[in-house]
Design an enzyme around this catalytic site. Structure first.
Site, PDB file in Angstrom:
ATOM      1  N   GLN A 622      -1.944   3.941   1.652  1.00 35.37           N
ATOM      2  CA  GLN A 622      -1.096   4.800   0.808  1.00 35.37           C
ATOM      3  C   GLN A 622       0.313   4.248   0.724  1.00 35.37           C
ATOM      4  O   GLN A 622       0.939   4.302  -0.322  1.00 35.37           O
ATOM      5  CB  GLN A 622      -1.016   6.199   1.402  1.00 35.37           C
ATOM      6  N   HIS A 625       1.448   1.887  -2.154  1.00 37.00           N
ATOM      7  CA  HIS A 625       1.520   2.327  -3.552  1.00 37.00           C
ATOM      8  C   HIS A 625       2.931   2.182  -4.112  1.00 37.00           C
ATOM      9  O   HIS A 625       3.122   1.744  -5.240  1.00 37.00           O
ATOM     10  CB  HIS A 625       1.074   3.786  -3.673  1.00 37.00           C
ATOM     11  N   HIS A 692      -4.301  13.508  -0.208  1.00 40.64           N
ATOM     12  CA  HIS A 692      -5.435  12.978   0.569  1.00 40.64           C
ATOM     13  C   HIS A 692      -5.310  13.462   2.010  1.00 40.64           C
ATOM     14  O   HIS A 692      -4.237  13.346   2.603  1.00 40.64           O
ATOM     15  CB  HIS A 692      -5.440  11.447   0.569  1.00 40.64           C
ATOM     16  N   ASP A 725     -11.366   6.446  -3.725  1.00 38.51           N
ATOM     17  CA  ASP A 725     -10.559   5.868  -4.802  1.00 38.51           C
ATOM     18  C   ASP A 725     -11.417   5.083  -5.780  1.00 38.51           C
ATOM     19  O   ASP A 725     -11.057   4.947  -6.950  1.00 38.51           O
ATOM     20  CB  ASP A 725      -9.498   4.938  -4.218  1.00 38.51           C
TER      21      ASP A 725
END
Length: 797
Positions: A622, A625, A692, A725
């Site tokens: 994460q 990103h 998430h 994902d």
């Protein structure tokens, strides 16, 4: 030479356009400078001939890339002096008679054949086949009648030696593919079984006309049966470098410097500037070659990053070489060294310190035992986003698209993406050549498609809900698809087939009659083939070549080529989110959206059974990103040694990742919260409401009943977020910024609405009528009461 003549105004000849360009030179009739320029842009060919009536028109045609300009002999006699300095091979002359075209610069006459008598269809007998006409000027001394054929790529690198027959040449031109003649097995469609197909670019023959050359775009593993690109060993030089860069762009090795360059535009720009300066300063032959090699490496990395190939560069060189006018060629002012001393520049303020490029990458740690209630509340908050400035920038963009449609889309794409579009939209059916994928990629997309489809198909409401609320009163609810939906797929130079799958499949399952996909174009104005392939699989009717607020506006309001949609779904940056919110609040366009969105986020709950390397990997997936990614670890009664192992793994894994510079900014803004019990961890997670939620705990499934707010939950040590994902089946378009308290992630029901109905018998109306009349009286709505009373009176007579 066989020279086909194509009339641009004859609709019947349009189908031959691509086939004739395979033969190199084509005489274009009834064209304008702009239409010729457009055709050169479409085909990449700079071998066209076309007519001109003045020298001025001829110069414009040469400058846009035409090879030869044809003058009528009467015109040529009057302008021959004005053409002094133009190479003779760039000029042809024709008489006013209907005889073949006469090129005064060629040894032999060029045979002009109008496209109206040509065909590529072998079943048509009353026209001349293009392949037969082409081979009429070729010769062969082989007893079997075959032609020796050299197959080369777009850069004229030899791939292999084969043979051609009249039949194989005709078939190759008809299909636009590499088709040859095997001496043992007959007609050979290259790549039909191996997948290493070829897209035909051009066919020509040598100076003696006894050997053919096929120029092709090679796909798959390569030309050779040994799965190498050529039959003459490994490639070297620029071709090898390009192949390596293209491979690393798609799957960069961990820690690769090239991968870092792809992900850091500022670093790449700095290296190009640095190497250009070093090349300019070099004086010795070896040093110049060395520095030039460095500059080419970084320049080609920039090109590959934007989807530009060496072949694209060479096509532009060919177009520039066709020009007959030249600009002065002076350097821009900032690169001209002053001849006198320049005034001393004013001092500039010290720049802000850049993010640290070294040092330990670690999260901030808090303990629930030590923090105040006020601090705990702050940990639950996301960064405050001031949307007023963004909305102010978005509003004029959306107004422009609403008023000017496609013209605004093209202008805005040129401004923001630096891509000049010929068309703002691609309409289905899509060109198969634009969707060609290597077998591994295609298989991966197909398997992900099947899993996602299976899960979303199971969500569909196909049964009508029927409830008799009392005798004679039956209420029903049934689902109907939202008719037209717009799906936003972020991209540009990125490749995001996963988002296209996650949005397109539930829309397809729901039965939406029109699916419009918007995605930023690549540098050459095309859509990445992976996204276009998925668009085809889900039945999209249009692909809009635009990103940002302008793409949202096009789908919300509609343009000349973009259908207006009823709902817009999909992730994006703050400008995309702001545009969706503006569209939803504009009652004149009547469009809804899936959900608001903020930076991507993950919350991980881990206990003593966790594997530190797994936890670190999930946090980093994460963190990469963006610098504003939200990453939270809730550590349940973890020993110091386990927490230290997680922190060590975060640093060790991060420094090997291509996007490490982004992680160096996002991870220090993230935090670990140490708690004492699982119940406390779940309570904090529900208050945080993450996009998430990953459960790295013993018997993780037992916690599912206690999870109240989360976009998607990943249960157990072997359920990384990456699976959801891409391919497990669940959707990855999820509510962020705490919106999982009230929004669901995208699913099949996102693309349907429910309609209710009721049917009453006379008995049912009689039983329920007094209740409705009384309630209507209380509210003072006499017409409502009367609609019931008039019927009840008839029933009770």
């Amino acid at each position: 030479m066989f020279l086909p003549s194509l009339d641009a105004t004859d609709v019947a000849q349009a189908s031959l356009k691509n086939s004739l360009t395979y033969l190199g030179s084509v005489l274009l009739k009834n064209t304008t400078v702009d239409s010729v320029k457009e055709l050169i842009q479409q085909t990449g060919s700079t071998l066209f001939w076309t007519h001109a009536s003045t020298v001025e028109e001829a110069v414009k045609l040469w400058d846009v890339g035409v090879w030869k300009v044809v003058f009528d002999i009467s015109v040529y006699a009057n302008v021959v002096q004005e053409l002094a300095g133009i190479p003779e091979e760039r000029i042809a002359v024709t008489s006013a008679l209907e005889n073949p075209l006469l090129d005064f610069n060629a040894v032999n006459l060029d045979t002009l054949v109008p496209a109206s008598i040509l065909t590529t269809d072998p079943s048509v007998k009353n026209k001349l086949n293009v392949g037969e006409a082409f081979l009429a000027a070729a010769t062969t001394d082989r007893a079997d009648g075959l032609y020796t054929t050299m197959v080369v790529d777009e850069r004229n690198t030899a791939l292999g030696l084969v043979y051609s027959s009249q039949e194989s040449v005709k078939e190759s031109i008809r299909l636009g593919q590499g088709v040859y003649q095997s001496r043992r097995h007959g007609l050979w469609h290259k790549g039909l079984t191996s997948g290493a197909t070829q897209t035909l670019v051009r066919i020509d023959y040598d100076c003696d006309g006894d050997a053919l050359r096929f120029i092709v775009k090679q796909h798959g593993a390569g030309f050779c049966h040994l799965n190498t690109r050529t039959c003459f060993g490994a490639e070297t030089g620029l071709a090898s470098l390009q192949q390596t860069l293209q491979s690393r762009k798609n799957s960069a090795p961990v820690g690769s410097y090239t991968a870092r360059l792809f992900n850091d535009a500022k670093l790449l720009k700095s290296k190009i500037m640095e190497e250009a300066e070093e090349l300019c300063d070099a004086t010795e032959k070896d040093d110049i070659a060395w520095e030039a090699a460095d500059l080419i490496y970084f320049a080609l990395t920039k090109c590959v990053s934007a989807g530009v190939s060496i072949e694209d560069i060479e096509k532009n060189l060919d177009k520039k070489a066709r020009k007959v006018t030249r600009r002065p060629g002076n350097a821009k002012p900032k690169w001209i060294e002053p001849t006198v001393a320049a005034p001393k520049p004013a001092p500039t303020p010290a720049p802000k310190p850049a993010p640290k490029k070294d040092g330990r990458i670690e999260m901030v740690t808090y303990s629930s035992n030590d923090i105040s209630a006020e601090k705990r509340a702050k940990l639950l908050l996301r960064p405050i986003i001031d949307s007023s400035e963004i909305s102010a920038r978005v509003a004029p963009i959306m107004k422009d698209v609403r008023e000017r449609g496609d013209a605004a889309l093209k202008d805005l794409t040129a401004k923001f993406d630096r891509v000049n579009l010929e068309h703002a939209t691609i309409k289905a059916p899509f060109n198969p050549k634009d969707m060609e994928l290597d077998p591994l990629t295609k298989a991966a997309i197909d398997q992900a498609y099947d899993n996602i489809y299976k899960f979303h198909d199971a969500q569909m409401d196909r049964e009508t809900l029927v409830v008799e609320t009392m005798p004679g009163v039956v209420c029903s609810r049934f689902a109907r698809p939202i008719e037209k939906v717009g799906l936003y797929v972020p991209g540009g130079t990125a490749i995001l087939p996963s988002t296209t799958l996650m949005l397109g499949i539930p829309a397809k399952v729901a039965g939406c009659s029109e699916i419009v996909i918007a995605t930023p174009p690549r540098a050459d104005g095309t859509v990445v083939p992976e996204v276009l392939y998925v668009a085809h699989k889900v039945g999209a009717s249009h692909v809009v070549l635009a990103g940002g607020a302008q793409a949202v506006a096009a789908m919300a309001y509609g343009t000349q080529t973009v259908p207006k949609v009823d709902k817009i779904c999909g992730p994006g940056n703050q400008y995309v989110t702001a545009a969706k919110m503006v569209a939803q609040n504009d009652t004149s366009c009547l469009v809804s959206i899936d959900m608001p969105a903020g930076p991507s986020e993950v919350l991980v709950i881990a206990d003593r059974t966790c594997k530190p390397s797994y936890v670190a990997a999930d946090l980093l997936s994460q963190a990469e990103h963006g610098v504003d990614s939200q990453v939270v670890l809730v550590a349940v009664d973890l020993e110091d040694s386990i927490l230290a192992a997680i922190e060590d793994a975060i640093h060790e894994q991060a420094i090997r990742l291509p996007r490490v510079d982004i992680i160096r900014e996002s991870i220090p803004k993230s935090y670990t919260l140490r708690v004492n019990t699982i119940d406390e961890a779940v309570r904090f997670s529900n208050e945080y409401a993450p996009e998430h939620l990953i459960l790295h705990i013993d018997n993780a499934a037992r916690l599912i009943p206690d999870i109240q707010h989360a976009g998607s939950v990943f249960v157990g040590h072997y359920s990384p977020e990456s699976m959801g994902d891409y391919a497990s089946g669940t959707n990855h378009t999820l509510p962020t910024y705490g919106y999982s308290r009230m929004y669901s992630g995208v699913n099949t029901l996102t693309f349907v609405k429910h309609i209710t109905s009721q049917e009453l018998t006379a008995e049912g109306l009689d039983r329920l009528g007094d209740t409705v009349m009384r309630l209507a009286e209380i509210e003072g709505l006499d017409a409502h009461r009367n609609a019931v009373a008039i019927r009840v009176a008839d029933i009770r007579k």
